[in-house]
Motif scaffolding. Structure first.
Motif, short mmCIF file in Angstrom:
data_model
loop_
_atom_site.label_atom_id
_atom_site.label_comp_id
_atom_site.label_asym_id
_atom_site.label_seq_id
_atom_site.Cartn_x
_atom_site.Cartn_y
_atom_site.Cartn_z
N ALA A 33 56.69 31.18 43.10
CA ALA A 33 57.47 30.25 43.50
C ALA A 33 57.82 31.14 44.22
CB ALA A 33 58.99 29.91 42.46
N ASN A 34 57.87 32.64 44.00
CA ASN A 34 58.39 33.38 44.93
C ASN A 34 57.21 34.31 46.12
OD1 ASN A 34 61.25 33.93 44.60
ND2 ASN A 34 60.42 33.05 42.60
N PRO A 35 56.57 33.75 46.70
CA PRO A 35 55.65 34.89 47.54
C PRO A 35 56.05 35.42 47.58
CG PRO A 35 56.83 32.20 48.74
CD PRO A 35 57.16 32.62 47.14
N SER A 36 56.94 36.60 48.05
CA SER A 36 57.48 37.48 48.33
C SER A 36 57.72 38.91 47.58
CB SER A 36 57.85 37.65 50.04
OG SER A 36 59.50 37.14 49.31
N GLU A 37 57.98 38.08 46.42
CA GLU A 37 58.18 39.21 45.45
C GLU A 37 56.50 40.13 44.72
OE1 GLU A 37 60.99 39.77 44.78
OE2 GLU A 37 61.59 39.13 46.72
N ILE A 38 57.67 41.47 43.87
CA ILE A 38 56.00 42.37 43.48
C ILE A 38 56.94 42.28 41.80
CG2 ILE A 38 55.11 44.40 43.28
CD1 ILE A 38 54.64 44.16 46.33
N VAL A 39 56.40 42.36 40.91
CA VAL A 39 56.68 42.19 39.67
C VAL A 39 55.74 43.17 38.92
CG1 VAL A 39 56.63 41.20 37.60
CG2 VAL A 39 57.21 39.93 39.22
N THR A 40 56.54 44.95 38.38
CA THR A 40 55.38 45.40 37.84
C THR A 40 55.94 45.92 36.60
OG1 THR A 40 56.26 47.17 39.88
CG2 THR A 40 55.54 48.37 37.75
N VAL A 41 54.60 45.41 35.87
CA VAL A 41 54.83 46.07 34.28
C VAL A 41 54.47 47.10 33.67
CG1 VAL A 41 54.66 44.50 31.50
CG2 VAL A 41 54.82 43.48 33.96
N ILE A 42 55.22 48.02 32.83
CA ILE A 42 54.60 48.96 32.01
C ILE A 42 54.87 48.91 30.94
CG2 ILE A 42 55.46 51.03 32.01
CD1 ILE A 42 57.38 51.11 34.57
N LEU A 43 53.79 49.21 30.25
CA LEU A 43 53.59 48.51 28.61
C LEU A 43 54.02 49.47 27.79
CD1 LEU A 43 50.12 46.40 28.70
CD2 LEU A 43 52.50 45.55 28.50
N GLU A 44 54.47 49.64 26.65
CA GLU A 44 54.43 50.67 25.91
C GLU A 44 53.48 49.84 24.41
OE1 GLU A 44 56.31 52.88 21.83
OE2 GLU A 44 57.40 52.43 23.57
N ASN A 82 47.64 40.71 50.33
CA ASN A 82 46.76 40.43 49.85
C ASN A 82 46.56 40.04 48.54
OD1 ASN A 82 44.30 41.03 51.02
ND2 ASN A 82 45.66 43.33 51.00
N ASP A 83 48.01 39.62 47.52
CA ASP A 83 48.84 38.56 46.81
C ASP A 83 48.50 39.90 45.71
OD1 ASP A 83 50.10 35.98 46.77
OD2 ASP A 83 48.87 35.15 45.67
N TYR A 84 48.80 40.34 46.08
CA TYR A 84 48.86 41.51 44.71
C TYR A 84 49.88 41.79 44.26
CZ TYR A 84 43.57 42.90 46.00
OH TYR A 84 42.42 42.86 46.03
N ARG A 85 50.46 41.25 43.26
CA ARG A 85 52.01 40.96 42.96
C ARG A 85 52.51 41.22 41.59
NH1 ARG A 85 54.59 37.04 44.64
NH2 ARG A 85 52.92 35.67 44.64
N PHE A 86 51.80 41.43 41.01
CA PHE A 86 51.59 42.21 39.60
C PHE A 86 51.00 43.35 39.58
CE2 PHE A 86 50.15 41.34 35.26
CZ PHE A 86 51.06 41.87 34.84
N ILE A 87 51.49 44.29 39.31
CA ILE A 87 51.56 45.24 38.83
C ILE A 87 51.40 45.67 37.43
CG2 ILE A 87 51.52 48.12 39.72
CD1 ILE A 87 52.42 47.21 42.16
N VAL A 88 50.30 46.05 36.15
CA VAL A 88 50.43 46.25 35.48
C VAL A 88 49.90 48.12 35.12
CG1 VAL A 88 50.31 46.33 32.14
CG2 VAL A 88 50.64 44.48 34.39
N PHE A 89 51.50 48.54 34.28
CA PHE A 89 50.32 49.97 33.79
C PHE A 89 50.76 50.55 32.51
CE2 PHE A 89 52.89 50.65 37.82
CZ PHE A 89 52.36 51.44 38.69
N THR A 90 49.87 51.01 31.87
CA THR A 90 49.38 51.43 29.91
C THR A 90 49.67 52.89 29.77
OG1 THR A 90 47.81 50.72 28.47
CG2 THR A 90 47.34 51.34 30.44
#
Length: 121
Positions: A33-44, A82-90
């Motif tokens: 729904a938000n094509p210019s937004e980026i989400v970053t997730v930092i996982l424990e 490039n539509d890389y808008r979901f970033i995950v760090f572990t």
């Protein structure tokens, strides 16, 4: 796989928890729904199942996943285009090699590109 505030890596009835896939599907709906937004997730990260995280991301957000192999170097900026808008760090270093999920301390600690970052323990 569960998302929760845990004690020693285990979810308990007295903590709030839910299926991780449900949360990831909400994130997917937000990104759609938000094509210019980026989400970053930092996982424990307490997932022990080989490729367990990769499977759950394949089932939800792989379309938007920004792979560790494409992390920008020298200030490159091409994530949204490039539509890389979901970033995950572990928090698990070996998962960068085995699952392609970025190890947080390789990217989050300031320093020169030639320095290896060591997590604080």
């Amino acid at each position: 796989m569960w998302q929760c505030h845990s004690f020693n890596g285990k979810c308990h009835d007295f903590t709030a928890f839910e299926a991780a896939i449900d949360t990831l599907k909400e994130v997917e709906a937000f990104l759609s729904a938000n094509p210019s937004e980026i989400v970053t997730v930092i996982l424990e990260d307490y997932v022990e199942t080989p490729n367990g995280l990769t499977k759950i991301f394949n089932d939800s957000l792989m379309k938007y996943w920004f792979p560790a192999s494409n992390m920008p170097q020298n200030g490159q900026d091409y994530m949204v285009s490039n539509d890389y808008r979901f970033i995950v760090f572990t928090s698990r270093k070996h998962k960068q090699e085995s699952e392609g999920i970025a190890y947080q301390w390789n990217y989050m600690v300031p320093g020169s590109a030639s320095q290896k970052c060591t997590p604080w323990e």
